[in-house]
Design an enzyme around this catalytic site. Structure first.
Site, mmCIF file in Angstrom:
data_model
loop_
_atom_site.group_PDB
_atom_site.id
_atom_site.type_symbol
_atom_site.label_atom_id
_atom_site.label_comp_id
_atom_site.label_asym_id
_atom_site.label_seq_id
_atom_site.Cartn_x
_atom_site.Cartn_y
_atom_site.Cartn_z
ATOM 1 N N LYS A 103 -0.593 -23.238 -43.661
ATOM 2 C CA LYS A 103 -0.809 -23.741 -45.028
ATOM 3 C C LYS A 103 0.429 -24.460 -45.566
ATOM 4 O O LYS A 103 0.329 -25.551 -46.109
ATOM 5 C CB LYS A 103 -1.141 -22.588 -46.003
ATOM 6 C CG LYS A 103 -2.379 -21.799 -45.660
ATOM 7 C CD LYS A 103 -2.697 -20.776 -46.747
ATOM 8 C CE LYS A 103 -1.658 -19.683 -46.910
ATOM 9 N NZ LYS A 103 -1.554 -18.744 -45.785
ATOM 10 N N ARG A 109 -5.321 -15.489 -54.094
ATOM 11 C CA ARG A 109 -5.424 -14.555 -52.965
ATOM 12 C C ARG A 109 -6.345 -13.395 -53.290
ATOM 13 O O ARG A 109 -6.563 -12.546 -52.435
ATOM 14 C CB ARG A 109 -4.034 -14.005 -52.652
ATOM 15 C CG ARG A 109 -3.316 -14.680 -51.486
ATOM 16 C CD ARG A 109 -1.960 -14.026 -51.362
ATOM 17 N NE ARG A 109 -1.309 -14.120 -50.103
ATOM 18 C CZ ARG A 109 -0.386 -15.030 -49.797
ATOM 19 N NH1 ARG A 109 -0.091 -15.988 -50.628
ATOM 20 N NH2 ARG A 109 0.238 -14.960 -48.643
ATOM 21 N N ARG A 156 8.851 -17.991 -36.382
ATOM 22 C CA ARG A 156 9.170 -18.986 -37.418
ATOM 23 C C ARG A 156 10.610 -18.884 -37.920
ATOM 24 O O ARG A 156 11.149 -17.793 -38.056
ATOM 25 C CB ARG A 156 8.280 -18.766 -38.663
ATOM 26 C CG ARG A 156 6.831 -18.947 -38.424
ATOM 27 C CD ARG A 156 6.073 -19.270 -39.688
ATOM 28 N NE ARG A 156 6.009 -18.214 -40.670
ATOM 29 C CZ ARG A 156 5.034 -18.116 -41.574
ATOM 30 N NH1 ARG A 156 4.069 -19.022 -41.598
ATOM 31 N NH2 ARG A 156 5.031 -17.154 -42.455
ATOM 32 N N ARG A 162 12.229 -15.405 -42.616
ATOM 33 C CA ARG A 162 11.738 -14.634 -43.751
ATOM 34 C C ARG A 162 11.759 -13.146 -43.423
ATOM 35 O O ARG A 162 11.441 -12.753 -42.301
ATOM 36 C CB ARG A 162 10.297 -15.046 -44.068
ATOM 37 C CG ARG A 162 10.219 -16.336 -44.833
ATOM 38 C CD ARG A 162 8.817 -16.840 -44.945
ATOM 39 N NE ARG A 162 7.836 -15.833 -45.363
ATOM 40 C CZ ARG A 162 6.580 -16.118 -45.689
ATOM 41 N NH1 ARG A 162 6.169 -17.370 -45.654
ATOM 42 N NH2 ARG A 162 5.751 -15.176 -46.052
ATOM 43 N N ARG A 170 0.022 -7.866 -43.832
ATOM 44 C CA ARG A 170 -0.339 -9.127 -44.489
ATOM 45 C C ARG A 170 -1.729 -9.590 -44.041
ATOM 46 O O ARG A 170 -2.509 -10.096 -44.846
ATOM 47 C CB ARG A 170 0.720 -10.205 -44.204
ATOM 48 C CG ARG A 170 2.033 -9.898 -44.943
ATOM 49 C CD ARG A 170 3.212 -10.664 -44.374
ATOM 50 N NE ARG A 170 3.132 -12.085 -44.554
ATOM 51 C CZ ARG A 170 3.853 -12.965 -43.856
ATOM 52 N NH1 ARG A 170 4.687 -12.555 -42.917
ATOM 53 N NH2 ARG A 170 3.739 -14.248 -44.109
#
Ligand code: AMP
Length: 223
Positions: free
Chosen positions: A13, A88, A127, A161, A172
């Site tokens: 996203k 969300r 990431r 992160r 998550r």
């Protein structure tokens, strides 16, 4: 054009929202980025959100709704916005409709980036991002062209992160399944939902999104 990008963590996203923002001049409204900035600045919201984010759970609706309400009123959102990470929950989706209606604006498209869940943990745990400009990279799929140097700004410092680890990703994903996926039918019924294949290569996902938006521009831009 006013868009929502929906999909589980790691679907892409943020990357796609950034590309759309650069290409069309629409504002990228990433609630995750806003919350991380609040945590870094040590604001009251940041203090409340920090441990919730680290656990992988969702920050309370009232905080997010107020945050987005303030953000869509800023001038840079007038030409259009891309919501990345919001809504969300069903309550956030309904609150968004209310705040847009009050302002005489509306959503043009909700784009679901569909991905195979089995791939997400690997995608997320690889990431990292440039500290200076925020450009995103991946250990396997998208390394900087010159090792240790950001392609966009030349920065040499990178960070990960705190919530991009295998354990938190499970929470998550569970939050996505339980609280976010149930809002897909809400947008389907309104005729706004389209789906793209998020397992395709990055540029291909960008092209799929462009195709979905084509023909919808012009008259709807700027609302
Ligand atoms: P993201 O960068 O979108 O993956 O968001 C990182 C974390 O911020 C999430 O795991 C949540 O804890 C929190 N967060 C971001 N957006 C929302 C939202 N719309 N509602 C609740 N929590 C959110």
């Amino acid at each position: 054009m006013n868009l929502i990008l929906l999909g589980p963590p790691g679907a892409g996203k943020g990357t796609q929202a950034k590309r759309l923002a650069e290409r069309h001049g629409w504002a990228q409204l990433s609630t995750g980025d806003m919350l991380r900035a609040a945590v870094a600045a040590g604001t009251e919201i940041g203090v409340k959100a920090k441990s919730i984010m680290e656990s992988g759970n969702l920050v309370p609706d009232d905080i997010l709704i107020a945050m987005i309400g303030e953000r869509i009123d800023r001038p840079d959102s007038r030409a259009g916005f891309i919501l990345d990470g919001f809504p969300r929950t069903a309550m956030q989706a309904e609150a968004l409709d209310g705040m847009l209606a009050k302002r005489g604006r509306r959503l043009d498209r909700v784009i679901e980036i569909g991905v195979d869940e089995a791939a997400l943990v690997e995608r997320i745990s690889g990431r990292f991002a440039c500290v200076k400009c925020g450009a995103g990279y991946h250990e396997r799929y998208q390394r900087p062209k010159t090792e240790g140097r950001c392609d966009s700004c030349g920065g040499t410092e990178f960070s990960r992160r705190a919530d991009d680890n295998a354990e938190t990703v499970k929470t998550r994903l569970a939050a996505y399944r339980a609280q976010t996926a149930p809002i897909l039918p809400y947008y389907r019924e309104k005729g706004l939902l389209v789906r793209v294949d998020g397992m395709a290569e990055l540029d291909d996902v960008t092209r799929q999104i462009a195709r979905q938006l084509n023909g919808e521009k012009g008259g709807t831009a700027g609302r």
